[in-house]
Design a protein around this motif. Structure first.
Motif, short mmCIF file in Angstrom:
data_model
loop_
_atom_site.label_atom_id
_atom_site.label_comp_id
_atom_site.label_asym_id
_atom_site.label_seq_id
_atom_site.Cartn_x
_atom_site.Cartn_y
_atom_site.Cartn_z
N VAL A 113 0.84 -1.14 0.09
CA VAL A 113 -0.02 0.10 -0.12
C VAL A 113 0.76 1.11 0.13
CG1 VAL A 113 -1.59 1.50 1.38
CG2 VAL A 113 -1.81 -1.08 1.03
N VAL A 114 1.84 1.21 0.79
CA VAL A 114 2.83 2.27 0.93
C VAL A 114 3.48 2.74 -0.40
CG1 VAL A 114 4.85 3.17 2.19
CG2 VAL A 114 3.18 2.15 3.63
N GLN A 115 3.91 1.61 -1.00
CA GLN A 115 4.75 1.85 -2.26
C GLN A 115 4.08 2.09 -3.56
OE1 GLN A 115 7.83 2.28 -1.97
NE2 GLN A 115 8.56 1.62 -0.03
N TYR A 116 3.06 1.09 -3.68
CA TYR A 116 2.06 1.22 -4.85
C TYR A 116 0.74 1.94 -4.94
CZ TYR A 116 5.53 -2.40 -5.69
OH TYR A 116 6.75 -3.31 -6.08
N GLU A 117 0.41 2.63 -3.86
CA GLU A 117 -0.85 3.80 -4.02
C GLU A 117 -0.50 4.90 -3.99
OE1 GLU A 117 -3.51 2.40 -4.62
OE2 GLU A 117 -3.56 0.36 -4.26
N LEU A 118 0.75 5.39 -4.46
CA LEU A 118 1.14 6.73 -4.23
C LEU A 118 0.27 7.75 -5.27
CD1 LEU A 118 4.86 6.46 -3.70
CD2 LEU A 118 3.41 7.16 -1.95
N ASP A 119 -0.03 7.09 -6.34
CA ASP A 119 -0.62 7.91 -7.29
C ASP A 119 -1.77 8.42 -6.96
OD1 ASP A 119 1.56 7.61 -8.83
OD2 ASP A 119 0.62 5.93 -10.16
N ALA A 120 -2.37 7.70 -5.72
CA ALA A 120 -3.65 8.22 -5.30
C ALA A 120 -3.83 9.68 -4.34
CB ALA A 120 -4.58 7.01 -4.54
N LEU A 121 -2.43 9.92 -4.03
CA LEU A 121 -2.35 11.00 -3.29
C LEU A 121 -2.35 12.45 -3.87
CD1 LEU A 121 0.87 9.70 -1.02
CD2 LEU A 121 -1.78 10.25 -0.11
N PRO A 122 -3.09 13.33 -3.26
CA PRO A 122 -3.14 14.80 -4.07
C PRO A 122 -1.62 15.37 -3.93
CG PRO A 122 -4.04 14.94 -1.83
CD PRO A 122 -3.97 13.21 -2.22
N ALA A 123 -1.32 16.18 -4.68
CA ALA A 123 -0.07 16.88 -4.91
C ALA A 123 0.70 17.16 -3.60
CB ALA A 123 -0.08 18.02 -5.92
N LYS A 124 -0.15 17.97 -2.92
CA LYS A 124 0.50 18.69 -1.51
C LYS A 124 1.13 17.19 -0.75
CE LYS A 124 -3.76 19.26 1.04
NZ LYS A 124 -3.28 18.32 2.04
N ASP A 125 0.05 16.16 -0.67
CA ASP A 125 0.52 15.13 0.20
C ASP A 125 1.89 14.12 -0.39
OD1 ASP A 125 -1.27 15.66 2.20
OD2 ASP A 125 -2.78 14.46 1.48
N PHE A 126 1.55 14.15 -1.88
CA PHE A 126 2.67 13.41 -2.30
C PHE A 126 4.01 13.90 -2.44
CE2 PHE A 126 5.40 12.49 -6.16
CZ PHE A 126 5.27 11.04 -6.22
N ALA A 127 3.92 15.24 -2.12
CA ALA A 127 4.96 16.07 -2.13
C ALA A 127 5.80 15.77 -0.79
CB ALA A 127 5.04 17.59 -2.20
N VAL A 128 4.96 15.48 0.43
CA VAL A 128 5.62 15.38 1.43
C VAL A 128 6.44 13.67 1.41
CG1 VAL A 128 5.16 14.96 4.05
CG2 VAL A 128 3.81 16.54 3.01
N VAL A 129 5.52 13.04 0.90
CA VAL A 129 6.22 11.44 0.91
C VAL A 129 7.43 11.50 -0.02
CG1 VAL A 129 5.42 9.19 0.03
CG2 VAL A 129 4.00 10.37 1.41
N ALA A 130 7.26 12.19 -1.06
CA ALA A 130 8.37 12.28 -2.10
C ALA A 130 9.71 12.83 -1.56
CB ALA A 130 7.99 12.90 -3.30
N ASP A 131 9.43 13.46 -0.35
CA ASP A 131 10.69 14.13 0.20
C ASP A 131 11.37 13.08 0.98
OD1 ASP A 131 12.42 16.27 1.14
OD2 ASP A 131 11.60 15.80 3.22
N LEU A 132 10.42 12.36 1.82
CA LEU A 132 11.05 11.23 2.77
C LEU A 132 11.98 10.14 1.55
CD1 LEU A 132 7.91 10.71 5.01
CD2 LEU A 132 10.26 11.52 5.55
N ARG A 133 11.18 9.87 0.41
CA ARG A 133 11.72 8.95 -0.68
C ARG A 133 13.20 9.43 -1.05
NH1 ARG A 133 7.90 5.39 -2.51
NH2 ARG A 133 8.93 5.01 -4.72
N ARG A 134 13.19 10.87 -1.20
CA ARG A 134 14.38 11.16 -1.80
C ARG A 134 15.36 11.28 -0.70
NH1 ARG A 134 11.00 15.13 -4.49
NH2 ARG A 134 10.85 16.29 -2.62
N ARG A 135 15.16 11.56 0.60
CA ARG A 135 16.05 11.37 1.54
C ARG A 135 16.41 9.90 1.93
NH1 ARG A 135 12.60 14.11 6.36
NH2 ARG A 135 14.57 13.39 7.66
N THR A 136 15.55 9.15 1.67
CA THR A 136 15.98 7.59 1.88
C THR A 136 17.05 7.22 0.77
OG1 THR A 136 13.92 6.91 2.87
CG2 THR A 136 15.29 5.17 1.95
#
Length: 202
Positions: A113-136
């Motif tokens: 769910v965490v890795q494969y449902e990202l496209d359902a997130l709105p842009a502002k929420d996706f940006a928060v998660v994307a930052d965590l992914r970039r840091r990892t």
């Protein structure tokens, strides 16, 4: 399907009703997909009335964001801790891969769910998660770059190598099932050896 208790997955979430909704949402998203899941499915799975979700979350997508944000924070913390165990780049990569792969197997439902449902997130929420992914990803890049500089690794492109390492681990969540003959820990050990070879470690 995960059999974990809500408090085990989300110890910092309060109250328990919110955690139960997150667990029900997790199960529903994994079984049906985000778009096919209704708020009634989630509330019913948590043993609550259909309107209960809105008491604790702004919407169904707000619940997905809570699950995804928590999962990515846990992953970042796990990768950071794993790297800290190693005395040199090869050891740091061994610990990193072993724990990253093991986590994606042990918590395969959460990870899917965490890795494969990202496209359902709105842009502002996706940006928060994307930052965590970039840091990892940056942590993994740094380990590989250190290994290249020390002569321990031999890769033509550190960025591509880091994404390959992460992609191999993430993909485990797509196919792993509890009845697999290889345990999550054993799988992490096998992947560590494979990825060290891929990186050109001696």
């Amino acid at each position: 399907m995960t059999t974990a208790a809500p408090a085990e997955l989300w110890p910092d979430v309060r109250p328990d009703a919110a955690r139960r909704l997150m667990l029900s949402g997790l199960r529903s998203f994994a079984e049906r997909g985000f778009h096919a899941t209704t708020t009634r499915d989630i509330a019913t799975g948590a043993g609550m009335s259909p309107a209960a979700l809105y008491v604790y979350f702004p919407s169904k997508v707000g619940l997905l964001f809570a699950i995804s944000h928590s999962g990515h924070e846990q992953t970042l913390a796990m990768v950071t801790a794993a790297i800290a165990k190693g005395a040199d780049p090869a050891a740091r990569m061994r610990y990193l891969v072993a724990e990253f792969v093991s986590w994606h197997a042990e918590w395969h439902t959460v990870a899917r769910v965490v890795q494969y449902e990202l496209d359902a997130l709105p842009a502002k929420d996706f940006a928060v998660v994307a930052d965590l992914r970039r840091r990892t990803e940056q942590l993994v890049r740094d380990v590989i770059a250190d290994g290249v500089a020390a002569g321990a690794f031999d890769v033509p492109d550190v960025r591509i190598a880091a994404r390959a390492v992460l992609s191999l681990g993430i993909d485990v969540a797509r196919w792993y099932v509890p009845t697999s003959r290889t345990s999550p820990t054993e799988l992490g050990t096998h992947y560590s050896a494979l990825i060290l070879r891929m990186l050109g470690a001696g």
